[in-house]
Structure formats: structure tokens, C-alpha cells
Design a protein around this motif. Structure first.
Motif, PDB file in Angstrom:
ATOM      1  N   ALA A   1       0.888  -1.364  -0.067  1.00 16.03           N
ATOM      2  CA  ALA A   1      -0.161   0.035   0.068  1.00 16.03           C
ATOM      3  C   ALA A   1       1.017   1.301  -0.027  1.00 16.03           C
ATOM      4  N   ARG A   2       1.969   1.355   0.834  1.00 15.13           N
ATOM      5  CA  ARG A   2       2.939   2.547   0.751  1.00 15.13           C
ATOM      6  C   ARG A   2       3.428   2.648  -0.711  1.00 15.13           C
ATOM      7  N   GLU A   3       3.925   1.517  -1.528  1.00 13.83           N
ATOM      8  CA  GLU A   3       4.457   1.763  -2.619  1.00 13.83           C
ATOM      9  C   GLU A   3       3.223   2.256  -3.781  1.00 13.83           C
ATOM     10  N   SER A   4       1.812   1.952  -3.313  1.00 16.29           N
ATOM     11  CA  SER A   4       0.826   2.027  -4.301  1.00 16.29           C
ATOM     12  C   SER A   4       0.579   3.699  -4.117  1.00 16.29           C
ATOM     13  N   SER A   5       0.820   4.260  -2.895  1.00 12.88           N
ATOM     14  CA  SER A   5       0.384   5.450  -2.671  1.00 12.88           C
ATOM     15  C   SER A   5       1.356   6.209  -1.746  1.00 12.88           C
ATOM     16  N   PRO A   6       2.691   6.445  -2.234  1.00 12.14           N
ATOM     17  CA  PRO A   6       3.605   6.983  -1.673  1.00 12.14           C
ATOM     18  C   PRO A   6       3.426   8.327  -1.059  1.00 12.14           C
ATOM     19  N   GLY A   7       2.450   8.994  -1.889  1.00 12.73           N
ATOM     20  CA  GLY A   7       2.305  10.582  -1.334  1.00 12.73           C
ATOM     21  C   GLY A   7       1.073  10.653  -0.530  1.00 12.73           C
ATOM     22  N   ARG A   8       0.472   9.546  -0.053  1.00 16.38           N
ATOM     23  CA  ARG A   8      -0.513   9.488   1.087  1.00 16.38           C
ATOM     24  C   ARG A   8      -0.267   8.336   2.185  1.00 16.38           C
ATOM     25  N   PRO A   9       0.466   8.834   2.975  1.00 21.46           N
ATOM     26  CA  PRO A   9       0.967   7.943   4.111  1.00 21.46           C
ATOM     27  C   PRO A   9      -0.385   7.722   5.058  1.00 21.46           C
ATOM     28  N   SER A  10      -1.215   8.487   5.193  1.00 24.03           N
ATOM     29  CA  SER A  10      -2.517   8.123   5.803  1.00 24.03           C
ATOM     30  C   SER A  10      -3.398   7.127   5.382  1.00 24.03           C
ATOM     31  N   TRP A  11      -3.202   6.715   4.236  1.00 25.63           N
ATOM     32  CA  TRP A  11      -3.895   5.749   3.620  1.00 25.63           C
ATOM     33  C   TRP A  11      -3.443   4.190   3.953  1.00 25.63           C
ATOM     34  N   TRP A  12      -2.137   4.023   4.495  1.00 26.10           N
ATOM     35  CA  TRP A  12      -1.659   3.008   4.763  1.00 26.10           C
ATOM     36  C   TRP A  12      -1.123   2.712   6.251  1.00 26.10           C
ATOM     37  N   THR A  13      -0.683   3.940   6.690  1.00 29.28           N
ATOM     38  CA  THR A  13      -0.024   3.709   8.126  1.00 29.28           C
ATOM     39  C   THR A  13      -0.954   3.006   9.055  1.00 29.28           C
ATOM     40  N   SER A  14      -2.257   3.637   9.038  1.00 32.51           N
ATOM     41  CA  SER A  14      -3.173   2.974  10.198  1.00 32.51           C
ATOM     42  C   SER A  14      -3.139   1.545  10.287  1.00 32.51           C
ATOM     43  N   PHE A  15      -2.969   0.701   9.104  1.00 33.01           N
ATOM     44  CA  PHE A  15      -3.052  -0.731   9.133  1.00 33.01           C
ATOM     45  C   PHE A  15      -1.802  -1.511   9.843  1.00 33.01           C
ATOM     46  N   HIS A  16      -2.494  -2.176  10.742  1.00 35.70           N
ATOM     47  CA  HIS A  16      -1.372  -2.910  11.744  1.00 35.70           C
ATOM     48  C   HIS A  16      -1.656  -4.269  12.199  1.00 35.70           C
ATOM     49  N   HIS A  17      -0.752  -5.014  12.515  1.00 40.32           N
ATOM     50  CA  HIS A  17      -0.845  -6.277  13.245  1.00 40.32           C
ATOM     51  C   HIS A  17      -0.949  -6.260  14.627  1.00 40.32           C
ATOM     52  N   MET A  18      -1.477  -7.004  15.275  1.00 40.55           N
ATOM     53  CA  MET A  18      -1.792  -7.363  16.670  1.00 40.55           C
ATOM     54  C   MET A  18      -1.432  -8.839  17.050  1.00 40.55           C
TER      55      MET A  18
END
Length: 310
Positions: free
Chosen positions: A291-308
Motif C-alpha cells: 500500500a505504501r508503494e501504491s500511494s507513496p504520497g498518501r501516508p494516512s492511507w496505509w499507516t493505520s493498518f497494523h498487526h496485533m
């Protein structure tokens, strides 16, 4: 979702919507303004790291932290990405060390029972164009999965599925009010008549068993209470406490097309690999990287996604 927050299908792509920037996470937590010596160099198999954050840090995407460019040095695009945390370690989150230790004892059989829920059309709620496509992605990885789409995904049907499946993917809407005295809830197709699916409901469904994974492709599932930021008092934390060893969640609203991309990437990574604690964490990391590679200028689009989990 409740209130004026943007819908999952039409969320703001601006980083000014409350999402902390990767640079802010770096300077306030993981890097203190410089490259941390503890992070291994790029090019090696990345080790696992568990973040057990407290206070305001518990709601920050530490896995996405990256340094600000040094204005005194010329830009070097070849090394810019490899200084970030996600390029050096595979991150997971743990609300407490005891929860992490407990979840490590959970195992998955050779033939996991998979439940895939997708709510594209929920009465009275915004349309989620990619929700049923996420179900399709799950079913390609697990052909024997039980799909519940739209009107099939009633509160009773989802609860029944939770009792008999050890792997759950929910692509739909969730609600989390930081000022409310609850842990949030999932919204099923018949929510207007039957009410929401709460963490208490999920805990009751899981009371006789321990499940392996809950993938929550919904908004704000790891957004905690405003008055209890030091505790995992949110939907994802409640689901994990209910008995799921692994939870994939979001700190804030997801962007619909990015959510679909991450789901596809997550399950594609698992194809041909034995499912373990490590492969689940690396699949989530792989999805965030894609997702980061797909939208490098949109960090809020992928940074919320995480593993617990373990």
C-alpha cells in the motif's frame, strides 16, 4: 460509523485529518530524530519487533515511522526509504505482555475454518464498493471458506459463524466513539432492527474456544477511548481479549481502494505458505508495504493498518 467522520468509501486522503505523520512518530518515539542504532540494516531478513506502547504512543503507527530529510544533506532517493522502521523490522503490536504470552499458545490446524463477511450495502450506511471483493480474495485463498455477503451477514449469522470458525475476515463498517464507555462495535446488515455486534457479543461467542485470526477491514477498530489512551480499550483489543490470537486492525478510517489492495496482498502472501504466527505478521507487513508503494504520497492511507499478536 457514527457522527460526521468520513465513510470508508469516500474518506479524506489528507494527512491533516488527525493521522500522525511517519516523521512525527520517528522523532517522538522510535528514532528521537536520528537513525536508531538498534534497527538492522536493509537487505537482511527483517527481524520481528513487538511494540507495547503506553500513553499517547499507544495510538501512533510506530511501524511506519521514518526520519525527516536532513536539509543539510542533498536528497538521496536510493536510501530514503530504507531508513524507515518498516524497511528494517516486521512490526506487531501487543496491548500487554501477558496478552502476547497467552496468544502465543494458540495454534491453527491444517484446515482452518474461515468465515468471510463482506457488507457492500448496509441499510442506512455508506456503500463500501470493495467489501464483497475482499470476500472474493479470502475465498480464493480458502476455497472452503464460508462467505456472508450483504443481507446474509445478519447479526445472528455472523455470531453463529464466530462460534464455529477460527479465522474471521470482516469487511464492513465499525463504530468507535472515543468518548463513549464501550469498546466499539461492528455493524451487521440488520443492525437497525437487531442492534450492533459488540465486543461482549464476540466474547460470548468465543467463550468455549480460542480462535486464530480476526481481520477487521473496517474504520477505527484500534481507536481507543479518549480517557483511557493507556489501555487497549477499543474494538481490536476487545476482539483479541475475546480469544483471537491475531487481529489486523486500523488506528483510524481506512481508504476503500487501499483496504482492498491490502486484503488481496495479505492473502496472496499466504498462498503456498504454512500459516503460523510469523507468516501472519509478515503477510500484514507485506500488505502495508504494498500500500505504501501504491500511494507513496498518501501516508494516512496505509499507516493505520497494523498487526496485533504473536
Amino acid at each position: 460509523m457514527s457522527g460526521p467522520r468520513p465513510s470508508r468509501s469516500s474518506r479524506s486522503s489528507s494527512t491533516g485529518s488527525g493521522a500522525p505523520s511517519p516523521a512525527r512518530c520517528w522523532t517522538t518515539s522510535t528514532g528521537h530524530g536520528r537513525r536508531p542504532a538498534a534497527l538492522p540494516g536493509a537487505g537482511h531478513r527483517r527481524p520481528r519487533v513487538w511494540w507495547c506502547a503506553t500513553g499517547p504512543l499507544s495510538g501512533m503507527p510506530l511501524h511506519a515511522a521514518s526520519p525527516l530529510p536532513d536539509p543539510a544533506r542533498p536528497a538521496d532517493t536510493s536510501t530514503a526509504a530504507t531508513d524507515s522502521v518498516i524497511d528494517r523490522v516486521v512490526s506487531s503490536y501487543a496491548p500487554t505482555l501477558s496478552v502476547l504470552a497467552y496468544s502465543r499458545d494458540t495454534t491453527l490446524g491444517n484446515a482452518p475454518k474461515v468465515l468471510a463477511v463482506g457488507l457492500k450495502n448496509t441499510p442506512g450506511q455508506p456503500k463500501l464498493a470493495g467489501a464483497c471483493l475482499e470476500v472474493d480474495a479470502v475465498c480464493r485463498w480458502a476455497p472452503d471458506a464460508m462467505p456472508l455477503r450483504d443481507e446474509e451477514a445478519s447479526r445472528a449469522a455472523v455470531l453463529a459463524g464466530l462460534r464455529t470458525h477460527d479465522w474471521v475476515h470482516f469487511a464492513g463498517l465499525a463504530a468507535q466513539d472515543p468518548s463513549a464507555d464501550d469498546n466499539g462495535h461492528l455493524i451487521c446488515h440488520d443492525h437497525a432492527a437487531e442492534g450492533p455486534l459488540t465486543t461482549s457479543d464476540i466474547a460470548d461467542a468465543q467463550s468455549a474456544s480460542r480462535s486464530f485470526l480476526a481481520y477487521l477491514a473496517a474504520c477505527d477498530t484500534a481507536r481507543g477511548r479518549a480517557n483511557l489512551i493507556d489501555q487497549a480499550m477499543h474494538l481490536a483489543g476487545g476482539v483479541q481479549s475475546a480469544g483471537f490470537a491475531h487481529v489486523v486492525a486500523s488506528f483510524w478510517p481506512l481508504q476503500s481502494t487501499t483496504s482492498l489492495l491490502m486484503t488481496k496482498t495479505f492473502y496472496t502472501y499466504l498462498e503456498g505458505r504454512p500459516v503460523s504466527h510469523d507468516t501472519v505478521a509478515r503477510a500484514a507487513d507485506h500488505a502495508a508495504s504494498a500500500a505504501r508503494e501504491s500511494s507513496p504520497g498518501r501516508p494516512s492511507w496505509w499507516t493505520s493498518f497494523h498487526h496485533m499478536g504473536p
